[in-house]
Motif scaffolding. Structure first.
Motif, short mmCIF file in Angstrom:
data_model
loop_
_atom_site.label_atom_id
_atom_site.label_comp_id
_atom_site.label_asym_id
_atom_site.label_seq_id
_atom_site.Cartn_x
_atom_site.Cartn_y
_atom_site.Cartn_z
N UNK A 188 22.28 -42.32 34.68
CA UNK A 188 22.20 -43.44 34.16
C UNK A 188 21.69 -43.53 32.64
N UNK A 189 21.33 -42.46 32.02
CA UNK A 189 20.80 -42.57 30.58
C UNK A 189 22.02 -42.92 29.76
N UNK A 190 23.06 -42.17 29.98
CA UNK A 190 24.28 -42.35 29.16
C UNK A 190 24.97 -43.34 29.87
N UNK A 191 26.27 -43.80 29.38
CA UNK A 191 27.22 -44.62 29.98
C UNK A 191 27.89 -43.96 30.99
N UNK A 192 28.37 -44.53 31.98
CA UNK A 192 28.81 -43.86 33.34
C UNK A 192 30.29 -43.48 32.89
N UNK A 193 30.80 -42.62 33.83
CA UNK A 193 32.20 -42.22 33.40
C UNK A 193 32.42 -41.03 32.57
N UNK A 194 33.48 -40.42 32.27
CA UNK A 194 33.80 -39.42 31.37
C UNK A 194 34.47 -39.81 30.02
N UNK A 195 33.95 -39.44 29.00
CA UNK A 195 34.62 -39.87 27.78
C UNK A 195 35.16 -38.73 27.07
N UNK A 196 36.43 -38.80 26.80
CA UNK A 196 36.97 -37.62 25.95
C UNK A 196 36.10 -37.51 24.52
N UNK A 197 35.73 -36.25 24.42
CA UNK A 197 35.01 -36.05 23.28
C UNK A 197 35.86 -35.99 22.07
N UNK A 198 35.12 -36.45 20.87
CA UNK A 198 35.76 -36.36 19.75
C UNK A 198 35.82 -34.88 19.16
N UNK A 199 34.64 -34.14 19.13
CA UNK A 199 34.50 -32.93 18.64
C UNK A 199 35.27 -31.82 19.73
N UNK A 200 36.12 -31.10 19.16
CA UNK A 200 36.77 -30.17 20.01
C UNK A 200 35.73 -28.81 20.79
N UNK A 201 35.87 -28.56 21.73
CA UNK A 201 34.92 -27.25 22.45
C UNK A 201 34.57 -26.19 21.29
N UNK A 202 35.79 -25.74 20.61
CA UNK A 202 35.36 -24.76 19.76
C UNK A 202 34.52 -24.75 18.90
N UNK A 203 34.23 -26.12 18.30
CA UNK A 203 33.32 -26.19 17.44
C UNK A 203 31.67 -25.97 18.11
N UNK A 204 31.64 -26.49 19.27
CA UNK A 204 30.27 -26.08 19.74
C UNK A 204 30.12 -24.62 20.41
N UNK A 205 31.23 -23.88 20.46
CA UNK A 205 31.27 -22.46 20.77
C UNK A 205 30.48 -21.75 19.39
N UNK A 206 31.35 -22.22 18.22
CA UNK A 206 31.12 -21.51 16.98
C UNK A 206 29.48 -21.91 16.76
N UNK A 207 29.09 -22.94 16.96
CA UNK A 207 27.57 -23.22 16.69
C UNK A 207 26.90 -22.48 17.60
N UNK A 208 27.14 -22.05 18.85
CA UNK A 208 26.50 -21.29 19.72
C UNK A 208 26.20 -19.94 19.02
N UNK A 209 27.49 -19.58 18.66
CA UNK A 209 27.14 -18.19 17.75
C UNK A 209 26.47 -18.04 16.82
N UNK A 210 26.73 -18.99 15.96
CA UNK A 210 26.02 -19.02 14.53
C UNK A 210 24.33 -19.51 14.66
N UNK A 211 24.02 -20.40 15.72
CA UNK A 211 22.66 -21.04 15.94
C UNK A 211 21.69 -19.87 15.99
N UNK A 212 22.04 -18.86 16.91
CA UNK A 212 20.80 -17.72 17.03
C UNK A 212 20.56 -16.84 15.73
N UNK A 213 21.73 -16.72 15.00
CA UNK A 213 21.35 -15.84 13.68
C UNK A 213 20.89 -16.73 12.71
N UNK A 214 21.14 -18.03 12.68
CA UNK A 214 20.23 -18.95 11.54
C UNK A 214 19.07 -19.06 12.07
N UNK A 215 18.81 -19.20 13.30
CA UNK A 215 17.32 -19.22 13.94
C UNK A 215 16.56 -17.98 13.46
#
Length: 218
Positions: free
Chosen positions: A1-28
């Protein structure tokens, strides 16, 4: 209920988040090393021009740590000081300037696309909710997500949640009033569709809908 109900097609493709998951630990890890060095050598750091920035960041971070809830975005307060620690490692060459400008341009473009989409569907969300209200539906009976419920119920529902012993549940106040109506990105099982409000993301031209739903009678 915090966000709006239902599924929204994301604007950002999944590969961007995957890349961030790889880079984030190194940057951290790199940032952790820089901050550790600064803290261990705090006497010399206190004499440098950026001392006020570093210690102010730590001060605000300390306030966040003792807050009832700590969210990851609260750590953004460390971003200016983190940039300071990185930039002082050495002079920036012309190639570095161009790379930096390119990264900033990409981030700006991404921000404009995401924010344009966010504003588009939020405008449709409020238009759909107000359309239901105009038809006689009480605002409190509509699950329109965090912002809608917060606008219409927060001041009255929060004291009720605390009085009910739910003070440790940060979102309990959103669930106290039954909500037979929903605003959603898509039709939902068990709900009748009363109508829909279209929206169009200005920079990517994607069209979506906010659906007005009513719980089906058993």
């Amino acid at each position: 209920m915090v966000g709006l109900n239902g599924h929204k097609t994301p604007v950002t493709p999944d590969w961007v988040w995957t890349l961030m998951m790889v880079v984030a630990p190194l940057a951290g890890a790199a940032q952790g090393a820089l901050w550790t060095e600064a803290v261990l050598d705090w006497r010399r750091e206190s004499a440098r021009p950026g001392a006020a920035l570093l210690w102010a960041s730590f001060g605000v971070l300390g306030l966040n740590v003792i807050a009832p809830y700590l969210l990851d975005r609260y750590l953004l307060i460390l971003l200016p000081a983190s940039l300071y620690l990185v930039l002082r490692l050495g002079d920036i060459k012309p190639t570095g300037w161009w790379i930096g400008l390119g990264v900033c341009a990409a981030m700006l473009t991404y921000s404009l696309v995401e924010m344009g989409d966010h504003l588009a569907w939020n405008t449709a969300r409020w238009a759909a909710g107000e359309r239901l209200v105009a038809q006689g539906v009480p605002p409190e009976a509509i699950d329109g997500g965090f912002e809608w419920i917060g606008w219409y119920e927060f001041e009255t529902a929060l004291p009720r949640a605390i009085a009910s012993g739910l003070k440790d549940d940060i979102y309990a106040w959103m669930t106290l009033t039954p909500k037979p109506y929903k605003l959603s990105f898509e039709p939902l099982p068990g709900y009748m569709t009363l109508g829909q409000v279209p929206y169009r993301s200005p920079l990517i031209g994607r069209t979506g809908y906010i659906y007005m739903l009513k719980q089906a009678t058993p």
